[in-house]
Design a protein around this motif. Structure first.
Motif, PDB file in Angstrom:
ATOM      1  N   ALA A 280      33.211 -23.372  33.195  1.00 50.42           N
ATOM      2  CA  ALA A 280      33.761 -24.725  33.093  1.00 50.42           C
ATOM      3  C   ALA A 280      33.612 -25.515  34.384  1.00 50.42           C
ATOM      4  CB  ALA A 280      35.232 -24.657  32.678  1.00 50.42           C
ATOM      5  N   ILE A 281      33.605 -24.834  35.510  1.00 52.20           N
ATOM      6  CA  ILE A 281      33.503 -25.541  36.798  1.00 52.20           C
ATOM      7  C   ILE A 281      32.129 -25.389  37.444  1.00 52.20           C
ATOM      8  CG2 ILE A 281      35.990 -25.396  37.218  1.00 52.20           C
ATOM      9  CD1 ILE A 281      35.355 -23.155  39.269  1.00 52.20           C
ATOM     10  N   ALA A 282      31.186 -24.818  36.721  1.00 52.03           N
ATOM     11  CA  ALA A 282      29.857 -24.532  37.287  1.00 52.03           C
ATOM     12  C   ALA A 282      29.226 -25.757  37.935  1.00 52.03           C
ATOM     13  CB  ALA A 282      28.936 -23.964  36.212  1.00 52.03           C
ATOM     14  N   SER A 283      29.358 -26.913  37.308  1.00 53.68           N
ATOM     15  CA  SER A 283      28.719 -28.110  37.846  1.00 53.68           C
ATOM     16  C   SER A 283      29.374 -28.589  39.138  1.00 53.68           C
ATOM     17  CB  SER A 283      28.720 -29.232  36.806  1.00 53.68           C
ATOM     18  OG  SER A 283      30.048 -29.607  36.498  1.00 53.68           O
ATOM     19  N   CYS A 284      30.557 -28.091  39.440  1.00 52.90           N
ATOM     20  CA  CYS A 284      31.267 -28.488  40.668  1.00 52.90           C
ATOM     21  C   CYS A 284      31.032 -27.523  41.825  1.00 52.90           C
ATOM     22  CB  CYS A 284      32.767 -28.568  40.397  1.00 52.90           C
ATOM     23  SG  CYS A 284      33.208 -29.738  39.107  1.00 52.90           S
TER      24      CYS A 284
END
Length: 87
Positions: free
Chosen positions: A35-39
């Protein structure tokens, strides 16, 4: 102002240590990381890939594959963006 909190390689090491002792948490942790991979910074994404590569294949779950997929999607998006910025 509060200090910005970042996920570091030490954070990932701590997560992996917990997963080594309680594999029932793996899919939940992988889902959260997906869920936070792009961050996540590139360095952290690469570090997670190295951690996953060190896992025996029999330990892979649907969550592991989803995390790999999300991290790869981020890398592809960044590549495409950098390509078009150079144009």
């Amino acid at each position: 102002m509060g200090e910005e909190q970042k996920i570091t390689t030490k954070t990932i090491d701590t997560i992996w240590q917990v997963l080594a002792t309680d594999k029932t948490l793996a899919d939940s942790v992988y889902e959260m990381l997906s869920a936070i991979a792009s961050c996540l910074e590139d360095k952290i994404q690469s570090y997670i890939f190295k951690k996953i590569q060190a896992l025996p294949y029999e330990d892979y779950t649907a969550g592991t594959i989803t995390l790999i997929s999300e991290l790869k999607k981020v890398q592809v998006r960044l590549f495409v963006i950098s390509y078009f910025v150079k144009q």
